[in-house]
Write a protein that holds these residues in place. Structure first.
Motif, mmCIF file in Angstrom:
data_model
loop_
_atom_site.group_PDB
_atom_site.id
_atom_site.type_symbol
_atom_site.label_atom_id
_atom_site.label_comp_id
_atom_site.label_asym_id
_atom_site.label_seq_id
_atom_site.Cartn_x
_atom_site.Cartn_y
_atom_site.Cartn_z
ATOM 1 N N MET A 111 -60.328 118.338 -21.651
ATOM 2 C CA MET A 111 -60.531 117.263 -21.118
ATOM 3 C C MET A 111 -61.611 116.594 -21.161
ATOM 4 N N SER A 112 -62.733 117.548 -21.659
ATOM 5 C CA SER A 112 -63.636 117.527 -22.121
ATOM 6 C C SER A 112 -64.553 117.042 -23.585
ATOM 7 N N ALA A 113 -63.311 117.841 -24.722
ATOM 8 C CA ALA A 113 -63.419 117.167 -25.806
ATOM 9 C C ALA A 113 -62.862 115.584 -26.043
ATOM 10 N N ALA A 114 -61.447 115.586 -24.872
ATOM 11 C CA ALA A 114 -60.526 114.176 -25.368
ATOM 12 C C ALA A 114 -62.406 113.292 -24.768
ATOM 13 N N MET A 115 -62.519 113.666 -24.016
ATOM 14 C CA MET A 115 -63.390 112.429 -23.437
ATOM 15 C C MET A 115 -65.006 112.271 -24.087
ATOM 16 N N GLY A 116 -65.072 113.507 -24.407
ATOM 17 C CA GLY A 116 -66.004 113.116 -26.173
ATOM 18 C C GLY A 116 -65.691 112.297 -27.214
ATOM 19 N N LEU A 193 -43.948 119.997 -28.548
ATOM 20 C CA LEU A 193 -44.816 118.732 -29.419
ATOM 21 C C LEU A 193 -45.858 119.275 -30.162
ATOM 22 N N SER A 194 -46.303 118.746 -28.801
ATOM 23 C CA SER A 194 -48.424 119.115 -28.769
ATOM 24 C C SER A 194 -48.941 120.496 -29.766
ATOM 25 N N MET A 195 -48.061 121.640 -29.083
ATOM 26 C CA MET A 195 -48.473 123.173 -29.103
ATOM 27 C C MET A 195 -47.603 122.919 -31.324
ATOM 28 N N ALA A 196 -46.244 122.638 -31.664
ATOM 29 C CA ALA A 196 -46.416 123.025 -32.588
ATOM 30 C C ALA A 196 -47.296 121.905 -33.395
ATOM 31 N N ALA A 210 -56.793 114.975 -34.491
ATOM 32 C CA ALA A 210 -56.813 114.663 -32.608
ATOM 33 C C ALA A 210 -55.005 114.495 -32.485
ATOM 34 N N LEU A 211 -54.920 115.218 -33.150
ATOM 35 C CA LEU A 211 -53.017 115.155 -32.893
ATOM 36 C C LEU A 211 -52.320 115.787 -31.780
ATOM 37 N N PRO A 212 -52.630 116.711 -32.050
ATOM 38 C CA PRO A 212 -52.289 117.330 -30.691
ATOM 39 C C PRO A 212 -52.141 117.454 -29.323
ATOM 40 N N GLY A 213 -53.825 116.371 -29.281
ATOM 41 C CA GLY A 213 -53.769 115.121 -27.921
ATOM 42 C C GLY A 213 -53.168 114.038 -27.517
ATOM 43 N N MET A 214 -52.136 113.616 -29.083
ATOM 44 C CA MET A 214 -52.048 112.711 -29.109
ATOM 45 C C MET A 214 -50.667 112.656 -28.256
ATOM 46 N N ALA A 215 -49.898 113.931 -28.853
ATOM 47 C CA ALA A 215 -48.745 113.902 -28.426
ATOM 48 C C ALA A 215 -48.752 113.731 -27.130
ATOM 49 N N TYR A 216 -49.423 113.836 -25.811
ATOM 50 C CA TYR A 216 -49.439 113.909 -25.159
ATOM 51 C C TYR A 216 -49.889 112.001 -24.135
#
Length: 244
Positions: A111-116, A193-196, A210-216
């Motif tokens: 979450m800290s990485a995503a908000m950054g 999907l994110s893990m894959a 950014a793609l693993p986070g965007m899967a959510y």
């Protein structure tokens, strides 16, 4: 039990009026997990600079808090709805506590990485990596935690459905429990999907990080679509309750 005298919430007749010891323990564990999200300093900020630094961590805390609240409320909903406290419910609830306490640190990091990323670097990121292998691994750890929490909520609701005769659930109530199962299976699908994606990323940094986070983010598409379908089915079941 006179079902007609039970309070009703969103079409479900609430059988769990009293707060059980198991639910109290789960609530306390989630509260402790929230403190682990926010505790980042050795002392209370004592200057404007320290306060400003703390405020930069607020977006990550809010995002992490929202995710923990999502799973806490799913557990709370089930207890209010069915009021079960048998061996399976106790074991699954304790497993939920253990998984939550494991999950809280990967949650903080991601979450800290995503908000950054979303704030252009204003929000503090605790996500420090040396190579892409570490990047992929942290998203896999996060995804496993997310999927396990969702899977435990699925198991709790499936167990309640298996006790539908004992609980005297009608079609509308079964539909609501089934909807909980489907929603959390969608959570699991997005985590997988994110893990894959994380495991298949190139070995060099780039926009694809950014793609693993965007899967959510697919949850924002899939869940509203399913909510519309589930609501129509629920209305049909409620009409059957009113006009059998």
């Amino acid at each position: 039990m006179d079902l007609s005298r039970l309070p009703v919430q969103n079409g479900f007749r609430l059988r769990g009026a009293a707060v059980s010891r198991v639910e109290t323990f789960v609530d306390a564990a989630f509260a402790f997990a929230v403190t682990l999200l926010v505790v980042s300093f050795g002392s209370v900020p004592d200057s404007f600079e320290a306060l400003y630094e703390a405020l930069r961590r607020l977006p990550a805390f809010v995002a992490g808090f929202a995710i923990l609240a999502l799973f806490w409320h799913a557990h709370h909903r089930l207890f209010r709805r069915v009021g079960l406290e048998d061996f399976t419910i106790v074991v699954l609830s304790l497993a939920l506590v253990a998984a939550t306490l494991f999950y809280v640190y990967p949650l903080r990091m991601v979450m800290s990485a995503a908000m950054g990323f979303f704030t252009g670097g204003w929000a503090v990121s605790e996500f420090r990596i040396d190579n892409m292998s570490q990047f992929s691994t942290i998203f896999v750890i996060y995804g496993v935690g997310f999927a396990v929490l969702a899977g435990l909520i699925v198991a709790l609701n499936v167990h309640a459905l298996r006790r539908s005769s004992q609980l005297r659930l009608d079609a509308a109530e079964r539909q609501l429990l089934e909807s909980e199962v489907v929603v959390h299976l969608v959570y699991i699908a997005c985590a997988v999907l994110s893990m894959a994606i994380a495991l298949l990323l190139p070995a060099r940094p780039g926009w694809w990080m950014a793609l693993p986070g965007m899967a959510y983010g697919l949850l924002g598409v899939a869940l509203p679509i399913y909510a519309g379908v589930a609501q129509r089915r629920l209305q049909a079941a409620l009409e059957l309750r009113t006009h059998p």
